[in-house]
Design a protein around this motif. Structure first.
Motif, PDB file in Angstrom:
ATOM      1  N   UNK B 366       0.857  -1.182   0.000  1.00 29.32           N
ATOM      2  CA  UNK B 366       0.000   0.000   0.000  1.00 29.32           C
ATOM      3  C   UNK B 366       0.897   1.237   0.000  1.00 29.32           C
ATOM      4  N   UNK B 367       0.282   2.362  -0.230  1.00 28.99           N
ATOM      5  CA  UNK B 367       1.024   3.615  -0.313  1.00 28.99           C
ATOM      6  C   UNK B 367       0.412   4.618   0.648  1.00 28.99           C
ATOM      7  N   UNK B 368       1.211   5.605   1.020  1.00 32.36           N
ATOM      8  CA  UNK B 368       0.663   6.616   1.918  1.00 32.36           C
ATOM      9  C   UNK B 368      -0.422   7.445   1.227  1.00 32.36           C
ATOM     10  N   UNK B 369      -0.571   7.277  -0.086  1.00 28.98           N
ATOM     11  CA  UNK B 369      -1.726   7.895  -0.748  1.00 28.98           C
ATOM     12  C   UNK B 369      -3.035   7.346  -0.178  1.00 28.98           C
ATOM     13  N   UNK B 370      -2.927   6.188   0.457  1.00 27.03           N
ATOM     14  CA  UNK B 370      -4.106   5.625   1.150  1.00 27.03           C
ATOM     15  C   UNK B 370      -4.708   6.657   2.094  1.00 27.03           C
ATOM     16  N   UNK B 371      -3.830   7.376   2.796  1.00 28.38           N
ATOM     17  CA  UNK B 371      -4.321   8.276   3.834  1.00 28.38           C
ATOM     18  C   UNK B 371      -4.531   9.702   3.313  1.00 28.38           C
ATOM     19  N   UNK B 372      -4.457   9.891   2.005  1.00 18.29           N
ATOM     20  CA  UNK B 372      -4.751  11.249   1.510  1.00 18.29           C
ATOM     21  C   UNK B 372      -5.717  11.235   0.328  1.00 18.29           C
ATOM     22  N   UNK B 373      -5.292  10.683  -0.809  1.00 16.14           N
ATOM     23  CA  UNK B 373      -6.118  10.855  -2.005  1.00 16.14           C
ATOM     24  C   UNK B 373      -6.663   9.553  -2.576  1.00 16.14           C
ATOM     25  N   UNK B 584       1.555   3.647 -10.158  1.00 13.96           N
ATOM     26  CA  UNK B 584       2.537   2.563 -10.235  1.00 13.96           C
ATOM     27  C   UNK B 584       2.084   1.267  -9.579  1.00 13.96           C
ATOM     28  N   UNK B 585       0.807   1.175  -9.254  1.00 18.06           N
ATOM     29  CA  UNK B 585       0.310  -0.090  -8.723  1.00 18.06           C
ATOM     30  C   UNK B 585       0.615  -0.312  -7.263  1.00 18.06           C
ATOM     31  N   UNK B 586       0.625   0.765  -6.489  1.00 15.64           N
ATOM     32  CA  UNK B 586       0.952   0.614  -5.066  1.00 15.64           C
ATOM     33  C   UNK B 586      -0.236   0.213  -4.212  1.00 15.64           C
ATOM     34  N   UNK B 587      -1.415   0.234  -4.761  1.00 15.49           N
ATOM     35  CA  UNK B 587      -2.566  -0.207  -3.983  1.00 15.49           C
ATOM     36  C   UNK B 587      -2.643  -1.736  -4.043  1.00 15.49           C
ATOM     37  N   UNK B 588      -3.104  -2.338  -2.951  1.00 13.95           N
ATOM     38  CA  UNK B 588      -3.056  -3.802  -2.904  1.00 13.95           C
ATOM     39  C   UNK B 588      -3.958  -4.497  -3.924  1.00 13.95           C
TER      40      UNK B 588
END
Lengths: 79, 936
Positions: B366-373, B584-588
């Motif tokens: 996962x990416x810290x974009x999880x907690x923003x956008x 770049x496919x950072x979401x699970x």
């Protein structure tokens, strides 16, 4: 994973799709959203909760309960 | 790249369909109508002497050095203010002009100290250069004029010095502050020899309205305003064009370098995201990269209570890989995962998700974009068909109505804010939807037509009410909807929003926004011309974040405000590479290019390229990882460049999760809060040490170029590669360009992207492929990416986070200009001078009820925890709502935020927390050095 949290998440998903006019489609969308975004272990925990709890204790919104039950096969974790 | 000085064309470029041809010094040149003679000459390779002109500013005509002769016309007009006309014959050199120019220079020099050899601008001074160009050989007025050498320098700003002795009163700094930055902090005070640059009312820079963007310093032709780093280090000897690693604007910078040391960062005029402008962070706050706190040696420890032990790279990587494999053997393949930072490059991000999927063998990335956008990705994909904003920043130049919702651009995205303010000064109308009176609402030079000051957590109610007005007052763009959108979904949506419960009158009770104000805003948005919506985390970080994004897309489609310049749906991304890390496919659940992991064809492409079989089920999101860790099923984490212990909500919960894991590998610049719970520390690289690309909020892929070698000896992509190799999954790249080749081969929207192509075009907005080889500035032009635009019903569901007697106030959070996120970088720079602590903003009524006066220390308590903050009493807040920033670990704003999250994406609800605030009475005992305090 704590079942209370999963129930809350499922009910939140249900609250969004519940507003859609086509209830059948809404249930399909609820199940699809859970299937496409939840890790299989989370789904399995939710399904196990449905299997083991008395109806009154399940805690899911009716539309979510029905969506999960009617799309159970898609939500089951792969073996 | 060795170019330090760019060509300065003297005046801004003009765009016109009409071209005019003229002759300058016998050379024929064609330029767009409206172009100045000065610029036309430069286009022909003829440099006209100048001092007050520079191409980033409108012509001013004060220095009289750029005089020219025009055949058939009297006098010697200034070439900067004279437009080129067809058939003109211009002479830039003649004995008369030479004499005039020398005379002008004599006057300038008579009032200027002749200390060139010891001057910080030596070698890069336009006055010095012009003296040489005009052949100045004597100063008839003498060399002992009023040179102001005794005037005190203003060294109050941490980054630049104002030296009045060097000022030639060209007004370039004043004009830059007005035209480029839009702050209007500077003027020239006094007349003649007494003229001085005046910040505010002759205040020191630090105490004035100056926002330290550096535009004035950049515009200054002498050493009057000079970077302290240049004063200390001297002129640079080469330069490298790279991309800023702060916010999602993604400004292009020219790093001026001496050896491996950065002398200064100057905004790159050809950078399409910023067009030569900057903010205090990108321009000046890069000192963290060489800060003494950097950890440059890998470290390991068995338990988090053990001291760190410095080891070599091989030992650290072997230990990390061994631990990860041990955990998988003991607890199962899915017991470990990785977190990617949106501060890292596309190539680094791609590599981490590849390592997790291919080497870990699961999808727990996962990416810290999880907690923003993350809600942006979901909402825009569902409605428009692509998880990205629709426009280029430049598009705002064609906007007539600008809606800013849940964003504070002057603080969070300052370079974009300057563009926005410029458009407002040109007459565009602004609608602000925000619980707080942000600076854009009311300032000396900008003003919002409407400020919908809603209660936190009611975005969806507001957006549905706006839609209600548009639908019920006949403001829908019916033709567009019929042609471009799915009409079944539209009709369902129309029926929904038209319901009485969605009317502004009905929603006013929950939103707090007067119905008439909302109705007027809706009419303006729908019928004001080109209307564009810009939104930020004040939209996404809610339990209904995704619903709000969908509602925004609904509004844009219903009013035909998609698919051309000047309109659109524009997420203002928080970090430099939020867009890229998502791409770049950072979401699970998604592979690069937002394709679901269960899609057999897509997964098959990756499996063939990577030589492994991939799981077809989604992995854990960040909050799921924390929950699983506490439950005992998630045991190991590779965390690259993200300080989850400080940035994620409900700190107590996050720390419990971290403490429950058996192996945490942190790759970062510093020993972050998260590193306190780590077992392996791998030194990371700053953006100055990276090769790669960032993708900004407008989908613009820009090169990040290495300015200095990695301080710890390995680049971040090399570290990930080495870890993967240690895990037994081989990777063998020699340069990030090779990673981009792989990304392009596997990702249709990146198919045409190569480093060569980026170098050629400067930057590329994806999609870039055979259909759009130069990229795509505006999306959804003829049809939506998904085909027909899809309307979705957006039922308002109040958040579970409710005020009670115990927690009667709502806390919302945000950023301040000079600090960045959790402050890991900016707290290690001179920016501390601007903002040394997080403050709690509270309305005077709420403050008075609690006996709080400005500056008091207060406790801020929620259901999750409590912290201490100093109060700032301000009517910027509405009663019942308090606000703070989250830049300092000491105040720990996330100690109080809860783990409520967005229904679709689990993006945390940072923006709504029920709290209580109380004044801390500090005993006189404290003055005696005792820690005694009571809360009243």
């Amino acid at each position: 994973m704590h079942i209370e949290k999963l129930i809350k998440m499922a009910n939140q998903i249900g609250a969004f799709f519940e507003a859609m006019p086509d209830r059948t489609q809404a249930m399909k969308d609820i199940a699809s959203h859970i299937q496409r975004t939840w890790d299989p272990a989370m789904r399995a925990t939710l399904l196990a909760h449905l299997d083991t709890q008395a109806e009154a204790d399940i805690g899911l919104k009716p539309i979510v309960d029905e969506a999960v039950r009617s799309h159970r096969k898609a939500l089951e974790a792969p073996t | 790249m060795n170019q330090i000085s760019d060509i300065d064309y003297g005046t801004p470029a003009r765009t016109s369909a009409e071209m005019v041809s003229l002759e300058i010094d016998g050379v024929t040149v064609s330029v767009p109508a409206g172009t100045s003679l000065m610029r036309a000459a430069m286009e022909a390779g003829i440099a006209i002497p100048k001092l007050c002109a520079t191409e980033s500013l409108e012509p001013f005509g004060s220095c009289r050095l750029c005089l020219v002769e025009i055949e058939g016309r009297r006098g010697t007009p200034a070439s900067c203010t004279t437009p080129a006309e067809a058939g003109m014959k211009v002479r830039t050199q003649s004995p008369r002009l030479a004499a005039l120019r020398r005379g002008v220079m004599e006057l300038y020099i008579s009032d200027h100290p002749l200390d060139c050899l010891t001057c910080s601008a030596n070698g890069n001074c336009e006055l010095q250069t012009m003296a040489g160009v005009v052949g100045l050989r004597e100063v008839r007025y003498g060399m002992d004029g009023a040179n102001h050498l005794s005037d005190r320098k203003d060294r109050s700003n941490p980054y630049f010095t104002y030296d009045p002795a060097k000022c030639i009163v060209c007004y370039r700094c004043v004009r830059a502050c007005e035209e480029t930055q839009g702050t209007f902090a500077l003027t020239i005070d006094g007349r003649g020899f007494a003229s001085r640059v005046s910040p505010g009312q002759m205040q020191p820079f630090i105490g004035s309205e100056c926002v330290s963007c550096g535009a004035c310093v950049q515009a200054c032709p002498t050493a009057t305003l000079m970077e302290n780093s240049v004063i200390e280090m001297g002129q640079a000897e080469h330069s490298v064009v790279t991309t800023c690693a702060y916010c999602g604007v993604g400004c292009s910078f020219r790093a001026d370098v001496k050896g491996n040391e950065v002398v200064r960062m100057v905004p790159h005029k050809d950078g399409k995201a910023n067009e030569g402008h900057s903010c205090v962070k990108g321009r000046f706050a890069w000192g963290y990269a060489t800060h003494a706190d950097r950890i440059l040696k890998p470290m390991i420890r068995k338990r988090i209570t053990d001291p760190w032990r410095e080891v070599g790279w091989d030992e650290a990587l072997a230990y990390a890989a061994g631990e990860f494999r041990r955990l998988q053997d003991k607890y199962g393949r899915n017991s470990i995962g990785g977190i990617v930072s949106s501060r890292c490059t596309n190539e680094e991000t791609y590599l981490v998700q590849k390592m997790v999927r291919a080497a870990f063998g699961n999808n727990n990335v996962d990416t810290c974009a999880r907690v923003c956008h993350s809600p942006t990705g979901y909402g825009l994909k569902q409605t428009l068909g692509e998880s990205a904003g629709t426009q280029a920043f430049k598009s705002i130049e064609k906007s007539d109505v600008i809606v800013v919702i849940g964003a504070n651009p002057t603080d969070g995205h300052p370079v974009f804010a300057s563009r926005l303010k410029r458009r407002l000064r040109q007459g565009a109308k602004l609608i602000v939807i925000d619980p707080r009176r942000i600076d854009l609402v009311s300032g000396p030079h900008v003003r919002a037509e409407h400020h919908l000051k809603l209660r936190p957590g009611t975005n969806v109610a507001i957006l549905s009410a706006l839609a209600h007005v548009i639908v019920t007052e006949g403001l829908v763009a019916e033709q567009f909807v019929q042609a471009r959108c799915d009409t079944t979904s539209f009709e369902q949506w129309r029926e929904f929003v038209a319901r009485p419960e969605n009317s502004p009158e009905a929603t006013a009770e929950v939103t707090g926004v007067p119905a008439e104000e909302l109705r007027a805003a809706a009419r303006l948005y729908a019928k004001g011309g080109n209307s564009a919506i810009y939104y930020g985390l004040g939209v996404t970080e809610h339990s209904q974040g995704s619903t709000a994004v969908i509602a925004i897309a609904n509004l844009a489609m219903a009013t035909a405000n998609v698919g051309r310049e000047g309109v659109g749906v524009n997420p203002l991304r928080g970090q430099n590479n939020v867009q890229g890390s998502c791409d770049m496919g950072s979401f699970p659940h998604e592979l690069p290019g937002y394709r679901h992991i269960s899609d057999d064809a897509t997964r098959g492409d990756f499996e063939r390229r990577w030589g492994v079989s991939l799981q077809r089920e989604p992995g854990l999101r960040i909050p799921n990882m924390f929950d699983a860790a506490i439950d005992g099923s998630f045991k190991g984490l590779y965390c690259q460049g993200e300080d989850i212990a400080q940035s994620d909500p409900n700190t107590k919960h996050v720390i419990a999760a971290l403490e429950a894991m058996e192996c945490i590998v942190v790759q970062d610049l510093f020993l972050t809060e998260t590193a306190k719970y780590a077992h392996v520390f791998l030194p990371g690289s700053s953006f100055l040490e990276k090769e790669g690309t960032f993708t900004n909020a407008e989908r613009r892929i820009s090169r990040v170029r290495k300015v200095m070698p990695p301080k710890a000896g390995m680049s971040d992509w090399q570290v990930t590669m080495a870890l993967s190799n240690a895990l037994g999954y081989p990777m063998n790249y020699h340069h990030p360009a090779e990673i981009m080749v792989e990304i392009a081969a596997l990702t249709p929207t990146f198919a045409g992207v190569t480093y060569e192509r980026i170098d050629e075009l400067g930057s590329i907005q994806w999609p870039c492929n055979a259909v759009a080889p130069d990229g795509t500035p505006t999306m959804h032009v003829d049809e939506f990416v998904r085909g027909k635009g899809r309307f979705m019903i957006t039922q308002y569901v109040p958040t579970d986070e409710k005020v009670t007697r115990r927690f009667p106030l709502l806390l919302t959070t945000g950023r301040i200009l000079s600090q960045y996120n959790v402050g890991t970088q900016t707290r290690r720079t001179g920016n501390l001078r601007f903002h040394p602590e997080d403050l709690l903003e509270i309305h005077p009524h709420d403050a008075e009820e609690r006996g709080i006066i400005d500056g008091d220390r207060t406790t801020l308590e929620s259901r999750a925890g409590s912290t201490v903050l100093r109060a700032r009493v301000t009517d910027r807040m509405q009663p019942g709502v308090v606000y703070t920033t989250f830049h300092f670990p000491e105040s720990g704003a996330n100690v109080v935020t809860t783990d409520n999250s967005d229904w679709a994406t689990n993006c945390p609800e940072y923006k709504v927390t029920a709290v209580q605030v109380a004044r801390i009475v500090e005993h006189a005992a404290r003055d005696a050095g005792l820690e005694v305090a009571d809360v009243v």
